[in-house]
Design a protein around this motif. Structure first.
Motif, PDB file in Angstrom:
ATOM      1  N   PRO A   1       0.837  -1.212   0.000  1.00 61.62           N
ATOM      2  CA  PRO A   1       0.000   0.000   0.000  1.00 61.62           C
ATOM      3  C   PRO A   1       0.867   1.256   0.000  1.00 61.62           C
ATOM      4  CG  PRO A   1      -0.010  -1.049   2.170  1.00 61.62           C
ATOM      5  CD  PRO A   1       0.658  -2.001   1.239  1.00 61.62           C
ATOM      6  N   THR A   2       0.401   2.260  -0.710  1.00 64.21           N
ATOM      7  CA  THR A   2       1.171   3.509  -0.844  1.00 64.21           C
ATOM      8  C   THR A   2       0.494   4.687  -0.164  1.00 64.21           C
ATOM      9  OG1 THR A   2       0.116   3.885  -2.990  1.00 64.21           O
ATOM     10  CG2 THR A   2       2.246   2.774  -2.999  1.00 64.21           C
ATOM     11  N   HIS A   3      -0.799   4.661  -0.018  1.00 66.67           N
ATOM     12  CA  HIS A   3      -1.526   5.790   0.607  1.00 66.67           C
ATOM     13  C   HIS A   3      -2.256   5.254   1.838  1.00 66.67           C
ATOM     14  CE1 HIS A   3      -0.620   8.262  -2.869  1.00 66.67           C
ATOM     15  NE2 HIS A   3      -1.089   7.299  -3.658  1.00 66.67           N
ATOM     16  N   LEU A   4      -1.711   5.550   3.033  1.00 66.97           N
ATOM     17  CA  LEU A   4      -2.267   5.054   4.285  1.00 66.97           C
ATOM     18  C   LEU A   4      -2.787   6.204   5.141  1.00 66.97           C
ATOM     19  CD1 LEU A   4       0.511   2.448   5.247  1.00 66.97           C
ATOM     20  CD2 LEU A   4      -1.733   1.951   4.271  1.00 66.97           C
ATOM     21  N   GLY A   5      -3.895   5.941   5.798  1.00 68.33           N
ATOM     22  CA  GLY A   5      -4.397   6.899   6.769  1.00 68.33           C
ATOM     23  C   GLY A   5      -3.615   6.780   8.072  1.00 68.33           C
ATOM     24  N   GLU A   6      -3.839   7.721   8.993  1.00 72.49           N
ATOM     25  CA  GLU A   6      -3.102   7.738  10.259  1.00 72.49           C
ATOM     26  C   GLU A   6      -3.387   6.481  11.068  1.00 72.49           C
ATOM     27  OE1 GLU A   6      -0.481   8.565  12.988  1.00 72.49           O
ATOM     28  OE2 GLU A   6      -0.757   9.726  11.138  1.00 72.49           O
TER      29      GLU A   6
ATOM     30  N   GLN B   1      -4.262   3.539   9.904  1.00 72.53           N
ATOM     31  CA  GLN B   1      -3.620   2.394   9.254  1.00 72.53           C
ATOM     32  C   GLN B   1      -2.128   2.371   9.546  1.00 72.53           C
ATOM     33  OE1 GLN B   1      -4.882   3.283   5.255  1.00 72.53           O
ATOM     34  NE2 GLN B   1      -6.532   1.737   5.334  1.00 72.53           N
ATOM     35  N   ARG B   2      -1.494   3.548   9.522  1.00 75.68           N
ATOM     36  CA  ARG B   2      -0.071   3.606   9.830  1.00 75.68           C
ATOM     37  C   ARG B   2       0.191   3.187  11.271  1.00 75.68           C
ATOM     38  NH1 ARG B   2      -0.196   8.307   6.487  1.00 75.68           N
ATOM     39  NH2 ARG B   2      -0.421   9.632   8.343  1.00 75.68           N
TER      40      ARG B   2
END
Length: 375
Positions: free
Chosen positions: A337-342, A344-345
């Motif tokens: 994944p390249t675009h993660l929400g806070e 998810q991180r």
């Protein structure tokens, strides 16, 4: 390469008469007229004629003895002996025996007026899926057809071909000249009737004596499954019509197969790549895949690595001979994944801590830390 002496069953020191006798014997044995046009006998007959055309000529024979078959290429030897005679056995025999019967009959041999039709070649573009599974296509062909006005005879309606006025039907023109050894008779093909013994004095006004006219037509051809780009298919009897009652030629179709956006081909196997989410690759699961046969499900075991290959038996290309199919090979590409929400991180960082893996707690890389430090 064939040994010309072995083909004629003579020694290398054989004299001209011995070579000629051997040729007469073998020609009689393998002549297609004697063997019911057996293909193997016809091929052997051609090889015998090729060998004789070289060994019967002193210059060619000397070059052959010195350099082998390469030494007589382009001199009328080592190639197809029928190439200059319209594939006629009669013409070839006339070249060696002066137009008489090579088996001792002394009978004049004329060439049939019938001529086999020429072959038509064309290139057909085909979608990838149709090449895999086979199909039928309507193709537009421009080909010679028998003239309807003269029914292919070449003669004006109401008339017929007549006996040649130059050779009186023999198909040959003979020249006699005197020499120190006596009379020498040379026989050549009649230039008026081209060796057929018949002359068209009143040509058909529609086809001008050719017996053929060009016509456009649509042919339906069947394309068997499993053929690749560049494959050639021969359709017997679908080419130009034969002249003066001769058999038709063939149609040769070369396939130009389009590339597929998903599948590549390797022999009879199909190859593709499918993306699997990182979580599915780690925990296991399944992903859908659209194949040439319909929808399939790719099962992913826990811990699957990028590059692993799944094999689907008999989901590839059908064998051209009709026996089974190849396989479908699916290569796994694990998607990071390249675009993660806070949130998810945070979850991934927590997972990394549980696994004892060091990650950047701020979510930035080396350059981000350097920038933040003012360096």
């Amino acid at each position: 390469m064939s040994d010309y002496y072995q083909l004629l069953e003579v020694d290398r020191g054989a004299g001209p008469e011995e070579i000629k006798r051997a040729y007469r014997r073998l020609a009689r044995q393998y002549h297609p007229d004697v063997n019911g046009n057996d293909p193997a006998s016809a091929e052997r007959f051609k090889e015998i004629n090729k060998a004789y055309s070289v060994l019967a000529d002193p210059d060619k024979r000397q070059r052959y003895d010195t350099y082998g078959e390469a030494g007589v290429e382009g001199m009328g030897g080592g190639g197809d002996p029928f190439a200059g005679f319209g594939a006629s056995f009669d013409d070839l025999l006339g070249q060696f025996f002066g137009g008489g019967d090579p088996f001792g009959g002394g009978r004049s041999r004329t060439r049939s007026r019938a001529r086999r039709g020429e072959t038509i070649g064309m290139r057909l573009r085909l979608p990838f899926t149709e090449a895999v599974f086979g199909t039928s296509k309507d193709v537009r062909v421009r080909a010679a057809a028998a003239c309807s006005r003269c029914n292919g005879s070449g003669a004006k309606p109401g008339t017929e071909p007549t006996v040649c006025s130059r050779c009186n039907g023999s198909g040959q023109q003979r020249t006699v000249r005197q020499s120190l050894l006596g009379q020498l008779v040379t026989a050549t093909t009649c230039p008026v009737c081209a060796g057929t013994g018949q002359e068209i004095r009143s040509p058909c006004p529609e086809c001008h004596g050719q017996g053929l006219l060009m016509e456009d037509s649509t042919l339906t051809i069947d394309i068997p499954p499993g053929l690749e780009d560049g494959s050639q298919i021969r359709y017997q009897g679908r080419g130009h019509a034969g002249q003066f009652g001769g058999p038709p030629g063939d149609l040769i179709v070369e396939l130009a197969v389009d590339a597929h956006p998903v599948f590549d081909r390797r022999g009879d196997d199909l190859i593709c790549s499918v993306e699997v989410p990182m979580t599915v690759a780690a925990l296991g699961g399944s992903v859908p895949l659209d194949t040439l046969d319909g929808n399939e499900t790719v099962d992913v075991e826990p811990g699957t690595q990028s590059g692993e290959v799944k094999r689907f038996r008999k989901r590839g290309v059908p064998h051209p001979d009709g026996r089974g199919r190849g396989d479908l090979l699916v290569q796994i590409a694990v998607a990071t994944p390249t675009h993660l929400g806070e949130q998810q991180r945070a979850l991934l960082r927590q997972l990394a801590q549980l696994r004892g893996e060091e990650v950047d707690p701020q979510g930035g890389g080396l350059f981000a830390r350097l920038k933040g430090s003012g360096r």
